[in-house]
Write a protein that holds these residues in place. Structure first.
Motif, mmCIF file in Angstrom:
data_model
loop_
_atom_site.group_PDB
_atom_site.id
_atom_site.type_symbol
_atom_site.label_atom_id
_atom_site.label_comp_id
_atom_site.label_asym_id
_atom_site.label_seq_id
_atom_site.Cartn_x
_atom_site.Cartn_y
_atom_site.Cartn_z
ATOM 1 N N ARG A 1 0.830 -1.205 0.000
ATOM 2 C CA ARG A 1 0.000 0.000 0.000
ATOM 3 C C ARG A 1 0.865 1.256 0.000
ATOM 4 N NH1 ARG A 1 -4.335 1.842 4.652
ATOM 5 N NH2 ARG A 1 -5.358 3.480 3.433
ATOM 6 N N ALA A 2 1.943 1.248 0.781
ATOM 7 C CA ALA A 2 2.851 2.399 0.825
ATOM 8 C C ALA A 2 3.521 2.617 -0.529
ATOM 9 C CB ALA A 2 3.899 2.196 1.916
ATOM 10 N N GLU A 3 3.917 1.515 -1.173
ATOM 11 C CA GLU A 3 4.555 1.641 -2.485
ATOM 12 C C GLU A 3 3.564 2.132 -3.533
ATOM 13 O OE1 GLU A 3 6.274 -2.177 -3.234
ATOM 14 O OE2 GLU A 3 8.152 -1.684 -2.169
ATOM 15 N N ARG A 4 2.300 1.685 -3.435
ATOM 16 C CA ARG A 4 1.285 2.138 -4.388
ATOM 17 C C ARG A 4 1.067 3.652 -4.280
ATOM 18 N NH1 ARG A 4 -2.596 -0.924 -2.791
ATOM 19 N NH2 ARG A 4 -3.827 0.595 -1.634
ATOM 20 N N TRP A 5 1.007 4.152 -3.040
ATOM 21 C CA TRP A 5 0.846 5.596 -2.865
ATOM 22 C C TRP A 5 2.131 6.331 -3.249
ATOM 23 C CZ3 TRP A 5 -2.427 9.075 -3.299
ATOM 24 C CH2 TRP A 5 -2.303 10.343 -2.720
ATOM 25 N N GLY A 6 3.280 5.688 -3.008
ATOM 26 C CA GLY A 6 4.544 6.271 -3.425
ATOM 27 C C GLY A 6 4.614 6.447 -4.931
ATOM 28 N N ARG A 7 4.097 5.471 -5.671
ATOM 29 C CA ARG A 7 4.086 5.590 -7.137
ATOM 30 C C ARG A 7 3.206 6.759 -7.578
ATOM 31 N NH1 ARG A 7 4.094 -0.113 -6.766
ATOM 32 N NH2 ARG A 7 1.818 -0.225 -6.938
ATOM 33 N N ALA A 8 2.101 6.963 -6.869
ATOM 34 C CA ALA A 8 1.220 8.097 -7.186
ATOM 35 C C ALA A 8 1.948 9.413 -6.927
ATOM 36 C CB ALA A 8 -0.066 8.023 -6.361
ATOM 37 N N ILE A 9 2.663 9.501 -5.798
ATOM 38 C CA ILE A 9 3.431 10.710 -5.485
ATOM 39 C C ILE A 9 4.499 10.942 -6.551
ATOM 40 C CG2 ILE A 9 5.008 11.782 -3.826
ATOM 41 C CD1 ILE A 9 3.560 10.210 -1.628
ATOM 42 N N GLY A 10 5.113 9.850 -7.012
ATOM 43 C CA GLY A 10 6.155 9.964 -8.024
ATOM 44 C C GLY A 10 5.667 10.524 -9.345
ATOM 45 N N GLN A 11 4.359 10.490 -9.574
ATOM 46 C CA GLN A 11 3.775 11.031 -10.807
ATOM 47 C C GLN A 11 3.215 12.431 -10.604
ATOM 48 O OE1 GLN A 11 0.879 8.035 -11.754
ATOM 49 N NE2 GLN A 11 2.391 6.584 -12.520
ATOM 50 N N ALA A 12 3.467 13.010 -9.421
ATOM 51 C CA ALA A 12 2.948 14.347 -9.123
ATOM 52 C C ALA A 12 3.422 15.351 -10.164
ATOM 53 C CB ALA A 12 3.398 14.785 -7.735
ATOM 54 N N GLY A 13 2.515 16.185 -10.600
ATOM 55 C CA GLY A 13 2.837 17.215 -11.584
ATOM 56 C C GLY A 13 2.620 16.788 -13.017
ATOM 57 N N LEU A 14 2.434 15.482 -13.259
ATOM 58 C CA LEU A 14 2.250 14.999 -14.630
ATOM 59 C C LEU A 14 0.810 15.181 -15.113
ATOM 60 C CD1 LEU A 14 4.328 11.679 -14.551
ATOM 61 C CD2 LEU A 14 5.045 13.953 -15.327
ATOM 62 N N THR A 15 -0.146 15.119 -14.193
ATOM 63 C CA THR A 15 -1.556 15.221 -14.534
ATOM 64 C C THR A 15 -2.133 16.495 -13.937
ATOM 65 O OG1 THR A 15 -1.729 12.814 -14.489
ATOM 66 C CG2 THR A 15 -3.791 14.053 -14.420
ATOM 67 N N PRO A 16 -2.860 17.286 -14.721
ATOM 68 C CA PRO A 16 -3.454 18.522 -14.177
ATOM 69 C C PRO A 16 -4.347 18.231 -12.978
ATOM 70 C CG PRO A 16 -3.661 18.462 -16.567
ATOM 71 C CD PRO A 16 -3.158 17.110 -16.155
ATOM 72 N N LEU A 17 -4.403 19.184 -12.069
ATOM 73 C CA LEU A 17 -5.243 19.042 -10.887
ATOM 74 C C LEU A 17 -6.692 19.347 -11.269
ATOM 75 C CD1 LEU A 17 -4.595 18.334 -7.934
ATOM 76 C CD2 LEU A 17 -4.712 20.780 -7.413
ATOM 77 N N THR A 18 -7.523 18.320 -11.209
ATOM 78 C CA THR A 18 -8.947 18.451 -11.515
ATOM 79 C C THR A 18 -9.736 17.704 -10.443
ATOM 80 O OG1 THR A 18 -8.975 16.418 -12.840
ATOM 81 C CG2 THR A 18 -8.488 18.493 -14.012
ATOM 82 N N ILE A 19 -11.040 17.869 -10.455
ATOM 83 C CA ILE A 19 -11.873 17.110 -9.518
ATOM 84 C C ILE A 19 -11.710 15.618 -9.766
ATOM 85 C CG2 ILE A 19 -14.274 16.527 -8.956
ATOM 86 C CD1 ILE A 19 -14.928 19.481 -9.128
ATOM 87 N N GLU A 20 -11.675 15.226 -11.035
ATOM 88 C CA GLU A 20 -11.512 13.811 -11.382
ATOM 89 C C GLU A 20 -10.178 13.269 -10.874
ATOM 90 O OE1 GLU A 20 -14.608 15.621 -13.521
ATOM 91 O OE2 GLU A 20 -12.469 16.204 -13.524
ATOM 92 N N GLU A 21 -9.129 14.087 -10.957
ATOM 93 C CA GLU A 21 -7.819 13.660 -10.481
ATOM 94 C C GLU A 21 -7.818 13.493 -8.963
ATOM 95 O OE1 GLU A 21 -3.566 12.862 -10.438
ATOM 96 O OE2 GLU A 21 -5.314 12.389 -11.657
ATOM 97 N N LEU A 22 -8.471 14.395 -8.249
ATOM 98 C CA LEU A 22 -8.560 14.280 -6.793
ATOM 99 C C LEU A 22 -9.318 13.016 -6.388
ATOM 100 C CD1 LEU A 22 -9.333 17.987 -5.812
ATOM 101 C CD2 LEU A 22 -7.175 16.762 -5.476
ATOM 102 N N LEU A 23 -10.370 12.697 -7.127
ATOM 103 C CA LEU A 23 -11.132 11.479 -6.842
ATOM 104 C C LEU A 23 -10.297 10.231 -7.117
ATOM 105 C CD1 LEU A 23 -14.608 12.495 -8.327
ATOM 106 C CD2 LEU A 23 -13.922 12.483 -5.927
#
Length: 512
Positions: A234-256
């Motif tokens: 679970r920690a690695e899965r969230w780490g992978r998400a953090i590692g992609q920070a900035g690649l996808t625009p911040l939208t409501i769909e992205e927050l969900l």
């Protein structure tokens, strides 16, 4: 009409002790008092002394009799803008109860006045009501925010008022950050350049490994801040998400999408924006009644607030706003709104990474473990959060629900739209500074020593790579010695002399 008077009876104001016996409220304090405004107080308010001595303390700015404003709405608004700056929360509350004709009269009397035109713009911007005034045709353009007082957003001219709107947000979300010596010093220090310089002199392989370690460290720390200790997957899965920070625009769909990743098992948590109230705190042990430390935004207001936050993010991206200050405005804004039943804190810290990456503050592929630093400063972090939350509790009317939650009864949306985010910005800059000048170099230095140790082991012993890694791990865990258990099990094939050689080698490399 506002009465200007020195009051002998006024010893406190909303719980704040006045510094002298006879004083006159001025600017925002006079407006709050005269119009009975229900708003959180700014960190400092102004008051007039009978003595000709100008000074300040933690809660008050004390002015002399020569600063006494005209006993009118326009007089105290002029004083406020001139000496105290812009407080959108107070102005918004004021504009919602005064007669618009008072502003119209002021502008007609002072059509080219820089204060009257700024208030005219702010009235229409905050209330979305157009005053019965013809467009300004004279007067130099003036900035809404003084750049000597605030960190400003993208400047856009308003021809109607002949002002430049340089607010760092939109009507539905616009926290302000005051200029401070601390923030100016950090900006001048140029941590971004320091980070890129440090990364540039490190071997790419070492930097990549450091990035991977720091990414997992940040993910684990972000869970730990919430009192959770997830499994490695679970920690690695969230780490992978953090590692992609900035690649996808911040939208409501992205927050969900991020909430779904951070929650993992969705059987126990309703995904998406809340459809009920929310609070942070505990329940009374005897009655089970909620005891909030923080009350979340009403669920009916979430779409408006989050859309406003996203619009502000786009505005800040196009401005010259400092990356760390932008991150503080947006990340703390989300956690104060608290749009989800669960996952708010981790997504709040994700937004820090998103903004820093989007502004290219960090070298590509390198994630600063800000959450790990926050975890080390957890009490300071909680104080920073409470600095926003506690003053607002008295303005939030609520009742407990049957399931132990709360239901907010009054209109609270403006508490989340307009506030001072200066303390949050200073705290985040402290954390980013510590990450760049301490945490990152420490991790890289460790990996460089690790590689040196592993090379030395390989030169003296024919040990498989995984065994060498295990050996270094044991030495690290046992502060430079190999435990008796390891000597009799994993490394029983080593002689006493070889063990002593390895321990000496480790201490020479790691403790030098």
């Amino acid at each position: 009409m506002i009465k200007n008077r020195f009051s002998q009876n006024l010893s406190t104001f909303h719980g704040r002790v006045l510094p002298e016996k006879e004083m006159m409220l001025s600017g925002y304090s006079a407006l709050i008092d005269s119009y009975k405004l229900k708003v959180p107080l700014p960190e400092k308010l102004s008051v007039i002394s009978k003595f000709h001595r100008r000074y300040e303390n933690e809660q008050w700015s004390i002015y002399t009799p020569r600063h006494i404003p005209n006993a009118s709405l326009s007089g105290h608004l002029t004083f406020a803008l001139r000496y105290e700056g812009i407080d959108l929360a107070i102005l918004n509350a004021l504009f919602n109860i005064i007669d618009s004709k008072e502003i119209e009269k002021w502008v007609q009397q002072e059509p080219i006045g820089k204060y009257s035109r700024r208030i005219w713009f702010l009235y229409e911007w905050l209330t979305t009501k157009k005053l019965k005034l013809t467009d300004a045709i004279a007067g130099n353009y003036v900035d809404i925010l003084d750049s000597d007082q605030y960190y400003i957003g993208l400047s856009k001219p308003s021809k109607r008022h002949r002002v430049r709107n340089n607010l760092p947000g939109v009507r539905d979300f616009c926290p302000l950050v005051r200029r401070t010596q601390k923030l100016d010093a950090y900006i001048k220090h140029d941590l971004r350049s320091i980070a890129f310089k440090k990364a540039g002199i490190i071997h790419r392989d070492v930097l990549a490994r450091a990035s991977a370690v720091l990414l997992l460290k940040d993910s684990q720390a972000s869970f730990a801040i919430e009192g959770e200790h997830p499994g490695r997957n679970r920690a690695e899965r969230w780490g992978r998400a953090i590692g992609q920070a900035g690649l996808t625009p911040l939208t409501i769909e992205e927050l969900l999408r991020l909430q779904e990743i951070v929650i993992g098992d969705t059987r126990f948590v309703k995904l998406g924006f809340r459809k009920e109230g929310g609070f942070i705190g505990i329940h009374d042990r005897a009655t089970g009644a909620p005891l909030p430390d923080h009350i979340s935004a009403r669920w009916q207001d979430l779409q408006i607030l989050i859309k406003g936050l996203i619009q502000t993010e786009n505005l800040l991206k196009d401005s010259n706003m400092d990356a760390v200050i932008s991150a503080a405005i947006l990340a703390f804004g989300l956690v104060f709104i608290h749009p989800f039943m669960d996952g708010n804190g981790r997504i709040h810290r994700y937004i820090i990474h998103h903004v820093l990456a989007d502004h290219e503050f960090a070298p590509k592929g390198l994630i600063f473990p800000v959450s790990a630093v926050i975890l080390d400063r957890i009490y300071e972090y909680k104080n920073i959060l409470e600095a926003y939350s506690r003053p607002r509790l008295e303005f939030q009317e609520w009742k407990p629900t049957e399931n132990g939650n709360i239901k907010v009864l009054n209109n609270t949306i403006d508490l989340y739209r307009y506030y001072d985010a200066t303390r949050q910005a200073e705290f985040l800059y402290d954390c980013v500074h510590e990450t760049i000048v301490k945490v990152l170099p420490k991790e890289i230095q460790f990996l460089q020593k690790y590689d040196k140790m592993k090379l030395a082991i390989n030169e003296q012993f024919e040990i498989p790579a995984y065994k060498a890694d295990l050996l270094i791990q044991f030495l690290e865990q046992n502060k430079g010695t190999i435990s008796k258990r390891a000597q009799t099990k994993e490394f029983k094939f080593l002689t006493d002399k070889e063990l002593k050689t390895l321990e000496k080698l480790y201490n020479n490399i790691f403790n030098s």
